[in-house]
Design an enzyme around this catalytic site. Structure first.
Site, PDB file in Angstrom:
ATOM      1  N   LYS A  74     -93.318  -1.485 -52.149  1.00 45.19           N
ATOM      2  CA  LYS A  74     -94.111  -2.530 -52.803  1.00 45.19           C
ATOM      3  C   LYS A  74     -94.533  -2.143 -54.233  1.00 45.19           C
ATOM      4  O   LYS A  74     -95.491  -2.673 -54.764  1.00 45.19           O
ATOM      5  CB  LYS A  74     -95.336  -2.895 -51.959  1.00 45.19           C
ATOM      6  CG  LYS A  74     -94.979  -3.497 -50.621  1.00 45.19           C
ATOM      7  CD  LYS A  74     -96.174  -3.649 -49.717  1.00 45.19           C
ATOM      8  CE  LYS A  74     -97.214  -4.540 -50.318  1.00 45.19           C
ATOM      9  NZ  LYS A  74     -98.388  -4.669 -49.446  1.00 45.19           N
ATOM     10  N   PHE A  91     -99.209 -10.638 -43.941  1.00 49.99           N
ATOM     11  CA  PHE A  91     -98.524 -10.982 -45.190  1.00 49.99           C
ATOM     12  C   PHE A  91     -98.416  -9.743 -46.073  1.00 49.99           C
ATOM     13  O   PHE A  91     -99.262  -8.862 -46.033  1.00 49.99           O
ATOM     14  CB  PHE A  91     -99.209 -12.143 -45.918  1.00 49.99           C
ATOM     15  CG  PHE A  91    -100.622 -11.886 -46.355  1.00 49.99           C
ATOM     16  CD1 PHE A  91    -100.906 -11.080 -47.436  1.00 49.99           C
ATOM     17  CD2 PHE A  91    -101.681 -12.482 -45.686  1.00 49.99           C
ATOM     18  CE1 PHE A  91    -102.211 -10.856 -47.848  1.00 49.99           C
ATOM     19  CE2 PHE A  91    -102.991 -12.270 -46.085  1.00 49.99           C
ATOM     20  CZ  PHE A  91    -103.259 -11.448 -47.172  1.00 49.99           C
ATOM     21  N   CYS A  92     -97.333  -9.695 -46.844  1.00 52.90           N
ATOM     22  CA  CYS A  92     -97.108  -8.596 -47.795  1.00 52.90           C
ATOM     23  C   CYS A  92     -97.385  -7.244 -47.136  1.00 52.90           C
ATOM     24  O   CYS A  92     -98.153  -6.444 -47.633  1.00 52.90           O
ATOM     25  CB  CYS A  92     -97.966  -8.798 -49.043  1.00 52.90           C
ATOM     26  SG  CYS A  92     -97.409  -7.852 -50.477  1.00 52.90           S
ATOM     27  N   ASP A  93     -96.718  -7.023 -46.019  1.00 58.55           N
ATOM     28  CA  ASP A  93     -96.996  -5.827 -45.215  1.00 58.55           C
ATOM     29  C   ASP A  93     -96.485  -4.564 -45.913  1.00 58.55           C
ATOM     30  O   ASP A  93     -95.526  -4.618 -46.687  1.00 58.55           O
ATOM     31  CB  ASP A  93     -96.316  -5.981 -43.854  1.00 58.55           C
ATOM     32  CG  ASP A  93     -96.805  -4.963 -42.844  1.00 58.55           C
ATOM     33  OD1 ASP A  93     -97.925  -4.456 -43.017  1.00 58.55           O
ATOM     34  OD2 ASP A  93     -96.065  -4.682 -41.884  1.00 58.55           O
TER      35      ASP A  93
END
Lengths: 77, 215
Positions: free
Chosen positions: A44, B125-127
């Site tokens: 991320k 969400f958005c793990d």
């Protein structure tokens, strides 16, 4: 002499896979050292890959390619 | 503040740190209801239609510079952005930046008597590995952007914390956006925990504790 554009080796530990999320320079484009060329994502985190030299960019790994630390993703000649 | 202004602030501070004009910056912020989407998702088939449908349903889409996935923004969300220089080391730089971002969050939760850990959470969400989780449910999500600079990298680290929700509308907006982009992913509201779920007044206490941690 060509200069490789590589995935940095010192940003994360282990053998995590990254993905080239975007090329911001085009194949065959003239680029200046330090210019933003591409973005890669791992954990991320979006990393900016910049040009290591002046010259003409050849893209060797397309967007969405899976890469690892040290992989060559392009060349500047 | 408006989401667009917060994203502009982040970009400007990252440029400041990368150029050496500033050493670090921090901002606690909230914004209007919207979806914040990594800019890298622009190239997905169906992206424009997904944005149009989301906007029509009251969830305008904004592109952000950090990695990760789609997240909901709105009054139930508190954001923390840290921008700083991460010097070159032998490794673990990514983990170190995530720990620097989440340390004040974990400390503020501890002051409220809540034990937290870093863990991925199925259905959130958005793990990611550097979620801040309470009792196995996602409380905060994290993401970063890194820019090379002399001696290291300028890092923009962002955490999204749940004061409330996500409600059914947010979950529906996320799942519809995924489907419209052809992404096979489903978000479950129950994978998350908000401060409002813990006890009355927890959100206000948390903001106070977090502000102290950042001072």
């Amino acid at each position: 002499m060509a200069t490789d554009v590589t995935v940095p080796t010192d940003l994360w530990e282990g053998d995590l896979e990254a993905v080239i999320t975007n090329w911001l320079a085009s194949d065959g484009q003239a680029v200046k050292q330090g210019a933003l060329l591409a973005e890669i994502m791992v954990e991320k985190s979006q990393f900016e890959v910049t040009a290591p030299a002046d010259g003409t960019l050849t893209i060797t790994q397309a967007a969405d390619a899976i890469v690892r630390k040290g992989d060559t993703i392009g060349r500047i000649g | 503040m408006a989401l667009a202004d917060a994203l502009d602030w982040e970009a400007a501070r990252l440029a400041d740190v990368a150029s050496g004009r500033a050493g670090s910056a921090a901002l606690l912020w909230q914004c209007e209801r919207a979806l914040a989407v990594p800019a890298a998702m622009r190239s997905r088939p169906g992206f424009d239609a997904a944005c149009a449908r989301a906007a029509g349903a009251g969830w305008p889409v904004h592109l952000r510079a950090t990695g990760g996935d789609v997240v909901p923004q709105g009054p139930g969300v508190l954001n923390l952005t840290l921008v700083f220089m991460q010097p070159k080391t032998d490794g673990h730089m990514l983990d170190a930046a995530y720990l620097r971002l989440t340390a004040p969050i974990v400390a503020a939760l501890a002051a409220l008597g809540q034990a937290a850990s870093h863990a991925p959470v199925d259905g959130a969400f958005c793990d990611g590995r550097f979620n801040v989780a309470i009792g196995g449910r996602k409380f905060a999500g994290t993401a970063q952007r890194w820019r090379p600079m002399p001696g290291g990298h300028a890092v923009q680290a962002h955490a999204l914390m749940l004061l409330d929700g996500p409600d059914a509308g947010a979950v529906d907006a996320l799942n519809t956006f995924y489907a419209d982009c052809g992404i096979d992913r489903r978000i479950a509201a129950g994978a998350h925990v908000a401060l409002a779920d813990l006890r009355a007044g927890a959100a206000e206490d948390f903001v106070r504790c977090l502000s102290r941690q950042l001072a």
